[in-house]
Design a protein around this motif. Structure first.
Motif, PDB file in Angstrom:
ATOM      1  N   LEU A   1       3.381 -11.023  43.711  1.00 50.77           N
ATOM      2  CA  LEU A   1       3.155 -11.250  42.419  1.00 50.77           C
ATOM      3  C   LEU A   1       4.818 -11.293  41.838  1.00 50.77           C
ATOM      4  N   ALA A   2       5.818 -11.480  42.303  1.00 48.75           N
ATOM      5  CA  ALA A   2       6.922 -11.453  41.820  1.00 48.75           C
ATOM      6  C   ALA A   2       7.208 -12.864  41.446  1.00 48.75           C
ATOM      7  N   ASP A   3       7.879 -13.172  40.373  1.00 48.37           N
ATOM      8  CA  ASP A   3       8.472 -14.478  39.890  1.00 48.37           C
ATOM      9  C   ASP A   3       9.741 -14.605  39.496  1.00 48.37           C
TER      10      ASP A   3
ATOM     11  N   ALA B   1      10.512 -21.733  27.774  1.00 46.47           N
ATOM     12  CA  ALA B   1       9.804 -20.934  28.771  1.00 46.47           C
ATOM     13  C   ALA B   1       8.473 -21.384  29.143  1.00 46.47           C
ATOM     14  N   ILE B   2       8.329 -21.976  30.409  1.00 51.90           N
ATOM     15  CA  ILE B   2       7.261 -22.274  30.794  1.00 51.90           C
ATOM     16  C   ILE B   2       6.656 -21.114  31.854  1.00 51.90           C
ATOM     17  N   VAL B   3       5.740 -20.710  31.755  1.00 50.87           N
ATOM     18  CA  VAL B   3       5.158 -19.390  32.541  1.00 50.87           C
ATOM     19  C   VAL B   3       4.304 -19.884  33.447  1.00 50.87           C
ATOM     20  N   PHE B   4       3.963 -19.003  34.544  1.00 51.35           N
ATOM     21  CA  PHE B   4       2.960 -18.977  35.472  1.00 51.35           C
ATOM     22  C   PHE B   4       3.196 -19.928  36.489  1.00 51.35           C
ATOM     23  N   VAL B   5       4.011 -20.943  36.374  1.00 51.01           N
ATOM     24  CA  VAL B   5       4.479 -21.926  37.272  1.00 51.01           C
ATOM     25  C   VAL B   5       4.963 -21.322  38.578  1.00 51.01           C
TER      26      VAL B   5
END
Length: 335
Positions: A85-87, A258-262
Motif C-alpha cells: 500500500l506504499a506509494d 498531482a496525479i494520484v493512484f498511478v
C-alpha cells in the motif's frame, strides 16, 4: 501470467493508446493522417500535421513518461517499505510539491522561467525536494536510515505541508484558489517539447537506476539484516532509492501536477500478475504506468469534449474504486 506474455500485452497496449492519444480529441484525425504526420516525407494535411507534432505528440510523450516514472517509483517504494500500500507520497514528495506550487501561485504568479517552465513548476519541484530532504534527515541517525522513522516522518511532513497549503488556500483570492485546485487535480494540457525533453532527461537515469537496484530490493524483502548478510550496502541503497524517486516524482509532479493512484495501483496489479521479483515488477510497472496514464488522458479529453477533465481527477475517480475491488479479491496478498 508468464512475464513474457505480460510484457507483450503491455507493449501492444502502449502502441495502441499512444496512437489513440495522437488520433483522438476535439479534432479527430484518421490513423493514415497520423502516420503521414509522423513519417518524414509523407504527405499530410498541414493542419493535422501541426496538431499532431506541436500539440498531441509532446503531450503523449509527457503522459507516457509521467506514468512510467510514477508507477516504477511506486513499485520501488513498496519494495523499500515492504508494504503493497506504499506509494511515493509517503516520503512527502507530493505534499511538498503542492505546498511549493501553492506558494508560487499566491506569491509568484505564473511568470515564465527557463525552458518554458513556469514559476509554479519550479516552486513545486523545490517544495518536493525540500520535503524529501527533511523526511530523510529526520529518519537518519549517523550512517543509518530507519525505514519506519522515514514512514512516520513522511506522514508528519505531509500533514504539515497539507495544513500550510490549506492555509494558503484560505487566504488566496478566488482566481488563485482556482489555479491551486486545478494544479492539485493534475493535468497534461501544458505539455510542450521543452517539458517532454526535460522529463525524458530525468526519466532515463531514474528508470535505469531503479531497475539496476532491483536485486537489492529483492534482498530487502527478506529484511535489512538478511540483505546485509548477502553483501548489500543497505543504507546506501536506501539513499539511492529515495534520491531517484524524489528526483523522478518531483519533476513529474512539477510538470503535470498531482496525479494520484498511478504509483499505488499499477505496481500492485503488476505484482499480482507476475509475482514479487523486482527485476520483472519494475520494468513491468513502468510500461503499465505509461499505458494507464496515456489511456486516462485520452478519456479525459473525450468524456466531456470539447472541455477537458483533469487527468489526475480521472485517475482518482477510477483508481480508488478499482483498488478497493483488488483489495477485496486479494485479502491475503503480501509482498
Amino acid at each position: 501470467m508468464k512475464p513474457a506474455a505480460l510484457f507483450g500485452v503491455l507493449a501492444i497496449a502502449l502502441c495502441a493508446v499512444f496512437i489513440a492519444e495522437l488520433a483522438l480529441g476535439p479534432v479527430p484525425i484518421a490513423p493514415g493522417e497520423v502516420w503521414a504526420a509522423l513519417c518524414p516525407g509523407a504527405a499530410a494535411a498541414d493542419q493535422n500535421a501541426l496538431i499532431i507534432t506541436a500539440i498531441r505528440l509532446p503531450r503523449a510523450v509527457l503522459a507516457a513518461l509521467v506514468g512510467a516514472i510514477l508507477a516504477i517509483s511506486g513499485a520501488a517504494m513498496q519494495g523499500l517499505f515492504r508494504n503493497p500500500l506504499a506509494d511515493p507520497s509517503l516520503i512527502g514528495v507530493t505534499a511538498g510539491a503542492s505546498l511549493g506550487a501553492s506558494l508560487a501561485i499566491v506569491f509568484g504568479g505564473a511568470l515564465a522561467g527557463a525552458l518554458g517552465l513556469t514559476i509554479v513548476s519550479i516552486g513545486a519541484f523545490i517544495g518536493a525536494v525540500l520535503a524529501v530532504l527533511l523526511v530523510y534527515a529526520l529518519a537518519t541517525r549517523g550512517a543509518r536510515t530507519s525505514v519506519t522513522t522515514m514512514l512516520l516522518a513522511g506522514i508528519a511532513i505531509g500533514a504539515l505541508a497539507g495544513s500550510a497549503t490549506s492555509l494558503l488556500e484560505f487566504s488566496a483570492s478566488n482566481e488563485m484558489l482556482r489555479r491551486i485546485s486545478l494544479w492539485q487535480m493534475g493535468g497534461l494540457d501544458g505539455a510542450t517539447w521543452a517539458r517532454a525533453g526535460l522529463l525524458a532527461g530525468v526519466a532515463v537515469p531514474v528508470v535505469a537506476g531503479l531497475i539496476l537496484l532491483a536485486p537489492a530490493l529483492n534482498a530487502l524483502l527478506l529484511g535489512e539484516s538478511e540483505a546485509r548478510h548477502l553483501g548489500f550496502a543497505v543504507d546506501t541503497i536506501k539513499t539511492a532509492l529515495i534520491g531517484l524517486v524524489a528526483l523522478g516524482v518531483g519533476v513529474s509532479v512539477a510538470l503535470a501536477g498531482a496525479i494520484v493512484f498511478v504509483g499505488l495501483v499499477v505496481p500492485h496489479i503488476v505484482r499480482l500478475v507476475i509475482g514479487p521479483d523486482h527485476r520483472l515488477v519494475l520494468p513491468g510497472a513502468a510500461l503499465a504506468g505509461a499505458v494507464l496514464l496515456l489511456g486516462a488522458d485520452v478519456a479525459a479529453r473525450l468524456l466531456v469534449a470539447p472541455a477537458e477533465l483533469p487527468v489526475g481527477l480521472l485517475t482518482a475517480l477510477v483508481g480508488a474504486p478499482f483498488f478497493i475491488l483488488l483489495l477485496r479479491g486479494s485479502r491475503d496478498y503480501a509482498l
